[in-house]
Design a protein around this motif. Structure first.
Motif, PDB file in Angstrom:
ATOM      1  N   UNK A 401       0.834  -1.204   0.000  1.00 20.53           N
ATOM      2  CA  UNK A 401       0.000   0.000   0.000  1.00 20.53           C
ATOM      3  C   UNK A 401       0.868   1.253   0.000  1.00 20.53           C
ATOM      4  N   UNK A 402       0.316   2.329  -0.574  1.00 19.34           N
ATOM      5  CA  UNK A 402       1.024   3.604  -0.672  1.00 19.34           C
ATOM      6  C   UNK A 402       0.291   4.647   0.150  1.00 19.34           C
ATOM      7  N   UNK A 403       1.020   5.338   1.008  1.00 22.65           N
ATOM      8  CA  UNK A 403       0.485   6.410   1.832  1.00 22.65           C
ATOM      9  C   UNK A 403       0.889   7.741   1.191  1.00 22.65           C
ATOM     10  N   UNK A 404      -0.087   8.599   0.904  1.00 22.19           N
ATOM     11  CA  UNK A 404       0.204   9.895   0.283  1.00 22.19           C
ATOM     12  C   UNK A 404       0.714  10.927   1.286  1.00 22.19           C
ATOM     13  N   UNK A 405       0.750  10.588   2.570  1.00 23.71           N
ATOM     14  CA  UNK A 405       1.336  11.418   3.623  1.00 23.71           C
ATOM     15  C   UNK A 405       0.751  12.835   3.639  1.00 23.71           C
ATOM     16  N   UNK A 406      -0.561  12.915   3.679  1.00 26.47           N
ATOM     17  CA  UNK A 406      -1.220  14.215   3.682  1.00 26.47           C
ATOM     18  C   UNK A 406      -0.891  15.033   4.930  1.00 26.47           C
ATOM     19  N   UNK A 407      -0.602  14.360   6.034  1.00 20.99           N
ATOM     20  CA  UNK A 407      -0.256  15.076   7.258  1.00 20.99           C
ATOM     21  C   UNK A 407       1.152  15.647   7.209  1.00 20.99           C
ATOM     22  N   UNK A 408       1.930  15.231   6.229  1.00 21.07           N
ATOM     23  CA  UNK A 408       3.340  15.618   6.140  1.00 21.07           C
ATOM     24  C   UNK A 408       3.581  16.686   5.084  1.00 21.07           C
ATOM     25  N   UNK A 409       2.962  16.527   3.913  1.00 19.85           N
ATOM     26  CA  UNK A 409       3.280  17.363   2.764  1.00 19.85           C
ATOM     27  C   UNK A 409       2.656  18.751   2.852  1.00 19.85           C
ATOM     28  N   UNK A 410       3.227  19.665   2.047  1.00 23.55           N
ATOM     29  CA  UNK A 410       2.760  21.051   1.994  1.00 23.55           C
ATOM     30  C   UNK A 410       2.472  21.431   0.548  1.00 23.55           C
ATOM     31  N   UNK A 411       2.197  22.709   0.305  1.00 27.72           N
ATOM     32  CA  UNK A 411       1.940  23.207  -1.038  1.00 27.72           C
ATOM     33  C   UNK A 411       3.232  23.536  -1.780  1.00 27.72           C
ATOM     34  N   UNK A 412       4.368  23.400  -1.101  1.00 25.89           N
ATOM     35  CA  UNK A 412       5.674  23.670  -1.706  1.00 25.89           C
ATOM     36  C   UNK A 412       6.484  22.375  -1.745  1.00 25.89           C
ATOM     37  N   UNK A 413       7.710  22.486  -2.210  1.00 31.33           N
ATOM     38  CA  UNK A 413       8.555  21.311  -2.395  1.00 31.33           C
ATOM     39  C   UNK A 413       8.874  20.619  -1.072  1.00 31.33           C
ATOM     40  N   UNK A 414       8.573  19.322  -0.994  1.00 27.26           N
ATOM     41  CA  UNK A 414       8.937  18.469   0.136  1.00 27.26           C
ATOM     42  C   UNK A 414       9.699  17.286  -0.437  1.00 27.26           C
ATOM     43  N   UNK A 415      10.973  17.168  -0.093  1.00 25.43           N
ATOM     44  CA  UNK A 415      11.795  16.166  -0.766  1.00 25.43           C
ATOM     45  C   UNK A 415      13.041  15.850   0.043  1.00 25.43           C
ATOM     46  N   UNK A 416      13.908  15.083  -0.503  1.00 23.34           N
ATOM     47  CA  UNK A 416      15.178  14.587   0.025  1.00 23.34           C
ATOM     48  C   UNK A 416      15.085  14.269   1.522  1.00 23.34           C
TER      49      UNK A 416
END
Length: 505
Positions: A401-416
């Motif tokens: 299963x894949x979690x889209x991590x809505x509690x983690x991500x923002x409207x800007x770049x989230x990476x590395x």
């Protein structure tokens, strides 16, 4: 004479103590005391955003600002919700201005005592001559500690490939920082990220580019300069004997679209393996296919697979928006150093497949317990730091299963991103504040695999992020402090590079 000198020293010490005590009392007495308090239904406008987060018990004080004009004073209380709590320790701040700065000793004692429980933060602010009590928020203190050291690259977030770079190591339990690579000692060279092997401070590597450059390997208390040409992204096998790395020809290009700044892509990329014991480099036709781009390699924690990203080659830069990378893996035998003969696709992008994101995958990293795989998705390409739509996703390797991590991500770049050694924390670089400057954010992953709201790296001075002109890039967690510093790296650069024999496949 000696007795008189002793008496004078003693009197001097007593006077200094009295002066400091009087000065402290004066400061406290000058801070207004909350009175005629008005209740607010709103949460306080603090920066960084430390509202309702989960934190490890070994994190440095979460100093913050109250974003309110004409804030004259703050009264902050952090402690239990009521007197019947299992812990009684409370930290109170009473200060002029809008900065909340906690005492390190009191903070550490509070978190140690409250580990496993929830702290409640109450803020009273004197704004425009009136006291306001904001709605309280929570800090859940988990017993799961985070690896205590973080390395990262400080870089100017402009259009240059590099300029005035520095690689730093920061202790997360306080604010101690030291330089592992500094442009002044290294002739303003380009330096790529500093990567650990299994979060081990005795095994790590960074790459210093330019004439006479090379990979600087930290191995068991010694720095080695290695001739591993073209290494960009790399990872160690569990034993530390093998290093998997990509060779990338990186091209930066400006966008003609005003809302986009810069695009970076690979005109060519392959994956190879270096045997650090026998000094040989080898690969497979499956990892170096001329019709594909292969990049972002990493070993699985058990050493049985090499995970990486692969895309069908397209005409660049004109077809850059059609460049989509999938997440794949190939078997690897760490005992024999043999690469497998089949490639499995775990997440295929831009297709109607059941495990498709419709986007391009970058930077796969597997939790040390082997359960979860974090990666970045963007609309296209291979350099998500310049893509505001870039988000993190998490693949459960046990369930698929894949979690889209809505509690983690923002409207800007989230990476590395990188994991803590206990698989309970990961750090990532986010541009969520202004879309330009990247900052390290920490996220707790509980035993069920659920990711909690992340929080920003705390600083001694809460105005730090308002004043810095550097972006935090490629954050990596480590279990301990590395022994070397930038002077040691500068000396290692003077060595003759250890050579490797390339074995054809």
């Amino acid at each position: 004479m000696e007795k008189r000198l002793f008496c004078m020293r003693t009197v001097g010490k007593v006077m200094c103590t009295v002066i400091l005590a009087v000065h402290f009392s004066f400061l406290c007495s000058c801070s207004p005391v909350p009175e005629n308090i008005q209740q607010s239904d709103f949460l306080p406008p603090i920066y960084p955003d430390y509202l309702d987060i989960t934190i490890p018990k070994n994190i440095a004080p979460l100093n913050f600002l109250l974003r309110a004009d004409d804030c004259e004073a703050l009264h902050v209380t952090v402690g239990a919700s009521d007197i019947n709590s299992s812990y009684q320790h409370t930290v109170t701040l009473h200060t002029r201005g809008n900065e909340a700065v906690f005492n390190q000793k009191e903070w550490s004692a509070l978190l140690e005592e409250s580990a496993g429980d929830t702290l409640y933060v109450h803020i009273n602010a004197l704004v425009d001559g009136r006291w306001t009590e904001y709605k309280p928020f929570k800090w859940h203190v988990t017993k799961d500690q985070i690896d205590p050291y973080l390395t990262y690259r400080l870089i100017e977030p402009d259009y240059e490939i590099w300029n005035h770079l520095e690689i730093q190591q920061r202790c997360l339990e306080n604010y101690d920082t030291k330089s592992l690579g500094h442009h002044e000692q290294l002739e303003n060279r380009c330096m790529n990220c500093h990567t650990f092997g299994s979060q081990d401070p005795t095994l790590s590597m960074m790459y210093v580019r330019g004439p006479g450059g090379g990979a600087i390997l930290n191995q068991n208390g010694t720095l080695h300069k290695l001739n591993i040409p073209g290494s960009v992204y790399f990872g160690f096998s569990p034993s530390g004997r093998y290093l998997v790395f990509s060779t990338n020809k990186i091209i930066p290009a400006f966008h003609s679209i005003p809302r986009k700044r810069l695009e970076v892509f690979d005109s060519q990329s392959d994956i190879l393996v270096a045997d650090l014991q026998d000094h040989r480099i080898f690969s497979s036709t499956l990892l170096s296919d001329s019709t594909k781009f292969e990049t972002f390699p990493t070993f699985s924690p058990d050493g049985h697979y090499i995970y990486y990203c692969a895309a069908d080659s397209v005409n660049l830069p004109q077809d850059i928006q059609h460049l989509h990378y999938s997440l794949v893996r190939i078997p690897f035998d760490e005992q024999t150093g043999q690469i497998g003969t089949t490639v499995d696709t775990l997440v295929k992008c831009n297709t109607m497949a059941s495990q498709s994101t419709g986007q391009s995958v970058c930077h796969p990293r597997i939790s040390p317990d082997g359960r979860l795989l974090l990666y970045t998705v963007a609309d296209y390409g291979t350099f998500p730091i310049w893509h505001p739509e870039a988000d993190l996703q998490m693949l459960n390797l046990e369930t698929g299963t894949i979690d889209s991590l809505q509690a983690v991500n923002s409207q800007k770049s989230d990476t590395y991103h990188s994991w803590s050694s206990n698989s309970r924390w990961f750090v990532f670089a986010s541009k969520r504040d202004d879309g330009l400057f990247g900052k390290p954010y920490f996220c707790y992953v509980d035993k069920t695999g659920r990711a909690h709201k992340p929080f920003c790296l705390p600083q001694r001075h809460p105005t730090y992020y308002d004043n810095t002109l550097k972006s935090f890039n490629a954050p990596e967690l480590g279990r301990g402090s590395v022994w070397f510093d930038t002077d040691d790296v500068a000396e290692a650069m003077k060595q003759a590079a250890e050579t490797f024999t390339y074995q054809k496949y």
